[in-house]
Design a protein around this motif. Structure first.
Motif, PDB file in Angstrom:
ATOM      1  N   ALA A 155       0.634  -1.189  -0.140  1.00 50.82           N
ATOM      2  CA  ALA A 155       0.071  -0.037   0.121  1.00 50.82           C
ATOM      3  C   ALA A 155       0.924   1.206  -0.032  1.00 50.82           C
ATOM      4  O   ALA A 155       0.554   2.215  -0.855  1.00 50.82           O
ATOM      5  CB  ALA A 155      -0.826  -0.030   0.970  1.00 50.82           C
ATOM      6  N   PRO A 156       1.898   1.358   0.874  1.00 48.00           N
ATOM      7  CA  PRO A 156       2.786   2.889   1.031  1.00 48.00           C
ATOM      8  C   PRO A 156       3.387   2.725  -0.647  1.00 48.00           C
ATOM      9  O   PRO A 156       3.786   3.913  -0.949  1.00 48.00           O
ATOM     10  CB  PRO A 156       3.822   2.265   1.902  1.00 48.00           C
ATOM     11  CG  PRO A 156       3.288   1.325   2.982  1.00 48.00           C
ATOM     12  CD  PRO A 156       2.455   0.570   1.937  1.00 48.00           C
ATOM     13  N   ILE A 157       3.777   1.820  -1.310  1.00 50.40           N
ATOM     14  CA  ILE A 157       4.505   1.758  -2.598  1.00 50.40           C
ATOM     15  C   ILE A 157       3.410   2.305  -3.532  1.00 50.40           C
ATOM     16  O   ILE A 157       3.802   3.209  -4.362  1.00 50.40           O
ATOM     17  CB  ILE A 157       5.093   0.397  -3.084  1.00 50.40           C
ATOM     18  CG1 ILE A 157       5.970  -0.175  -1.962  1.00 50.40           C
ATOM     19  CG2 ILE A 157       5.423   0.607  -4.508  1.00 50.40           C
ATOM     20  CD1 ILE A 157       6.362  -1.570  -2.341  1.00 50.40           C
ATOM     21  N   VAL A 158       2.226   1.953  -3.656  1.00 52.10           N
ATOM     22  CA  VAL A 158       1.142   2.211  -4.495  1.00 52.10           C
ATOM     23  C   VAL A 158       0.889   3.904  -4.171  1.00 52.10           C
ATOM     24  O   VAL A 158       0.704   4.467  -5.219  1.00 52.10           O
ATOM     25  CB  VAL A 158      -0.245   1.328  -4.478  1.00 52.10           C
ATOM     26  CG1 VAL A 158      -1.456   1.867  -5.164  1.00 52.10           C
ATOM     27  CG2 VAL A 158       0.112  -0.076  -4.813  1.00 52.10           C
ATOM     28  N   ALA A 159       0.759   4.040  -3.028  1.00 51.70           N
ATOM     29  CA  ALA A 159       0.538   5.520  -2.628  1.00 51.70           C
ATOM     30  C   ALA A 159       1.359   6.619  -3.325  1.00 51.70           C
ATOM     31  O   ALA A 159       1.198   7.531  -3.783  1.00 51.70           O
ATOM     32  CB  ALA A 159       0.343   5.586  -1.302  1.00 51.70           C
ATOM     33  N   LEU A 160       2.660   6.052  -3.415  1.00 50.23           N
ATOM     34  CA  LEU A 160       3.948   7.041  -3.513  1.00 50.23           C
ATOM     35  C   LEU A 160       4.154   6.898  -5.140  1.00 50.23           C
ATOM     36  O   LEU A 160       4.829   7.491  -5.641  1.00 50.23           O
ATOM     37  CB  LEU A 160       5.178   6.506  -3.228  1.00 50.23           C
ATOM     38  CG  LEU A 160       5.566   7.072  -1.603  1.00 50.23           C
ATOM     39  CD1 LEU A 160       6.721   6.909  -1.097  1.00 50.23           C
ATOM     40  CD2 LEU A 160       5.344   8.650  -1.609  1.00 50.23           C
ATOM     41  N   GLU A 161       3.604   5.892  -5.861  1.00 52.57           N
ATOM     42  CA  GLU A 161       3.865   5.617  -7.054  1.00 52.57           C
ATOM     43  C   GLU A 161       3.403   6.919  -8.293  1.00 52.57           C
ATOM     44  O   GLU A 161       4.316   7.026  -9.070  1.00 52.57           O
ATOM     45  CB  GLU A 161       3.229   4.377  -7.967  1.00 52.57           C
ATOM     46  CG  GLU A 161       3.188   3.928  -9.083  1.00 52.57           C
ATOM     47  CD  GLU A 161       5.023   3.625  -9.344  1.00 52.57           C
ATOM     48  OE1 GLU A 161       5.305   4.088 -10.473  1.00 52.57           O
ATOM     49  OE2 GLU A 161       5.567   3.354  -8.648  1.00 52.57           O
ATOM     50  N   PRO A 162       2.487   7.469  -8.103  1.00 50.73           N
ATOM     51  CA  PRO A 162       2.168   8.541  -8.936  1.00 50.73           C
ATOM     52  C   PRO A 162       3.028   9.824  -8.781  1.00 50.73           C
ATOM     53  O   PRO A 162       3.232  10.704  -9.742  1.00 50.73           O
ATOM     54  CB  PRO A 162       0.719   9.311  -8.646  1.00 50.73           C
ATOM     55  CG  PRO A 162       0.332   7.808  -7.638  1.00 50.73           C
ATOM     56  CD  PRO A 162       1.367   7.229  -7.233  1.00 50.73           C
ATOM     57  N   LEU A 163       3.861   9.754  -7.719  1.00 49.89           N
ATOM     58  CA  LEU A 163       4.717  10.822  -7.358  1.00 49.89           C
ATOM     59  C   LEU A 163       5.999  10.973  -7.898  1.00 49.89           C
ATOM     60  O   LEU A 163       6.723  11.578  -8.193  1.00 49.89           O
ATOM     61  CB  LEU A 163       4.846  11.040  -5.776  1.00 49.89           C
ATOM     62  CG  LEU A 163       3.553  11.572  -5.098  1.00 49.89           C
ATOM     63  CD1 LEU A 163       3.722  11.523  -3.696  1.00 49.89           C
ATOM     64  CD2 LEU A 163       2.915  12.751  -5.619  1.00 49.89           C
ATOM     65  N   ARG A 164       6.322   9.542  -8.288  1.00 44.66           N
ATOM     66  CA  ARG A 164       7.584   9.132  -8.881  1.00 44.66           C
ATOM     67  C   ARG A 164       8.824   9.397  -8.100  1.00 44.66           C
ATOM     68  O   ARG A 164       9.667  10.210  -8.845  1.00 44.66           O
ATOM     69  CB  ARG A 164       7.937   9.624 -10.324  1.00 44.66           C
ATOM     70  CG  ARG A 164       6.374   9.308 -11.070  1.00 44.66           C
ATOM     71  CD  ARG A 164       7.034   8.085 -12.270  1.00 44.66           C
ATOM     72  NE  ARG A 164       5.986   7.802 -13.139  1.00 44.66           N
ATOM     73  CZ  ARG A 164       5.068   6.952 -13.197  1.00 44.66           C
ATOM     74  NH1 ARG A 164       5.214   6.144 -12.129  1.00 44.66           N
ATOM     75  NH2 ARG A 164       4.141   6.807 -14.105  1.00 44.66           N
ATOM     76  N   ILE A 165       8.894   9.586  -6.942  1.00 42.80           N
ATOM     77  CA  ILE A 165       9.990   9.872  -6.073  1.00 42.80           C
ATOM     78  C   ILE A 165      10.692   8.582  -5.483  1.00 42.80           C
ATOM     79  O   ILE A 165      11.591   8.959  -4.648  1.00 42.80           O
ATOM     80  CB  ILE A 165       9.397  10.904  -4.904  1.00 42.80           C
ATOM     81  CG1 ILE A 165       8.495  10.458  -4.026  1.00 42.80           C
ATOM     82  CG2 ILE A 165       9.077  12.054  -5.640  1.00 42.80           C
ATOM     83  CD1 ILE A 165       7.955  11.254  -2.886  1.00 42.80           C
ATOM     84  N   ALA A 166      10.360   7.470  -5.649  1.00 44.76           N
ATOM     85  CA  ALA A 166      11.019   6.510  -5.004  1.00 44.76           C
ATOM     86  C   ALA A 166      10.906   5.370  -6.187  1.00 44.76           C
ATOM     87  O   ALA A 166      10.066   5.042  -6.743  1.00 44.76           O
ATOM     88  CB  ALA A 166      10.427   5.788  -3.674  1.00 44.76           C
ATOM     89  N   ASN A 167      12.333   4.670  -6.376  1.00 40.57           N
ATOM     90  CA  ASN A 167      12.187   3.736  -7.231  1.00 40.57           C
ATOM     91  C   ASN A 167      13.670   2.825  -7.027  1.00 40.57           C
ATOM     92  O   ASN A 167      13.907   2.919  -5.931  1.00 40.57           O
ATOM     93  CB  ASN A 167      12.481   4.287  -8.619  1.00 40.57           C
ATOM     94  CG  ASN A 167      13.836   5.167  -8.804  1.00 40.57           C
ATOM     95  OD1 ASN A 167      14.746   5.086  -8.076  1.00 40.57           O
ATOM     96  ND2 ASN A 167      13.647   6.213  -9.740  1.00 40.57           N
ATOM     97  N   GLN A 168      13.888   1.758  -7.828  1.00 42.33           N
ATOM     98  CA  GLN A 168      14.972   0.936  -7.667  1.00 42.33           C
ATOM     99  C   GLN A 168      16.138   1.779  -7.899  1.00 42.33           C
ATOM    100  O   GLN A 168      16.833   1.658  -9.095  1.00 42.33           O
ATOM    101  CB  GLN A 168      14.887  -0.257  -8.394  1.00 42.33           C
ATOM    102  CG  GLN A 168      13.475  -1.133  -8.167  1.00 42.33           C
ATOM    103  CD  GLN A 168      13.003  -1.896  -9.299  1.00 42.33           C
ATOM    104  OE1 GLN A 168      13.829  -2.040 -10.321  1.00 42.33           O
ATOM    105  NE2 GLN A 168      12.129  -2.695  -9.134  1.00 42.33           N
TER     106      GLN A 168
END
Length: 189
Positions: A155-168
């Motif tokens: 759920a935290p990953i899905v919430a941040l996905e539109p912001l594109r501020i965390a990735n591999q």
């Protein structure tokens, strides 16, 4: 070699300069022959921090060298102060009258100061929560790379996905399985 050489930056000046003259051509060679984006440029530019004033003095125009030399002399041999610095209060002579007490801040000034302190603490707390969230997101995505079925809440990953501020993050976060190259062949006939 890269892992061993960089420890020279903690050694005395001469060895740091040797480290600079090893790392700089190495990184230039890697930049010219590979595609690691900006990472090798960062290492190359950070390598210049191994140089000190004496090693780059010859780059300074002659008219400015005297100022540089006088500044270096002041740093090496500072002029002593008239009175030694101390954090202890100096004893007051008995002949002077006692100083008047400092005026107390007014009520609005104290309230404003308290508000600023609380607001600063609030900013630190919000920043800590957001950075922890981003760190969790990044770590969870890295865990999901080799173990797709790992029981990590998404759920935290899905919430941040539109912001594109965390990735591999990382140079090799995504690896291609094949390397395609154009090959030219010819013959004498």
């Amino acid at each position: 070699m890269e892992i061993g050489i960089v420890w020279m930056l903690f050694l005395p000046r001469r060895l740091r300069l040797i480290c600079f003259f090893i790392v700089t051509p190495w990184e230039i060679g890697v930049i010219l022959t590979a595609n690691y984006a900006f990472l090798n440029y960062l290492v190359l530019f950070l390598g210049f921090l191994l140089l000190d004033d004496r090693s780059v003095r010859w780059l300074v125009p002659a008219r400015f060298r005297s100022q540089l030399d006088s500044a270096a002399i002041e740093v090496e041999h500072p002029v002593p102060a008239e009175k030694p610095l101390s954090i202890a209060p100096e004893p007051e002579p008995d002949t002077e009258p006692a100083p008047e007490p400092a005026p107390q801040p007014t009520r609005p000034a104290r309230a404003e100061h308290a508000f600023r302190r609380h607001f600063a603490a609030f900013r630190v707390a919000v920043t800590a929560v957001l950075l922890t969230w981003i760190a969790y997101d990044t770590t969870a995505e890295l865990i999901h790379m080799p173990w797709r079925d790992a029981p990590v809440p998404t759920a935290p990953i899905v919430a941040l996905e539109p912001l594109r501020i965390a990735n591999q993050y990382g140079l090799f976060a995504v690896m291609t399985r094949g390397r395609y190259e154009i090959e030219f062949q010819g013959s004498d006939d």
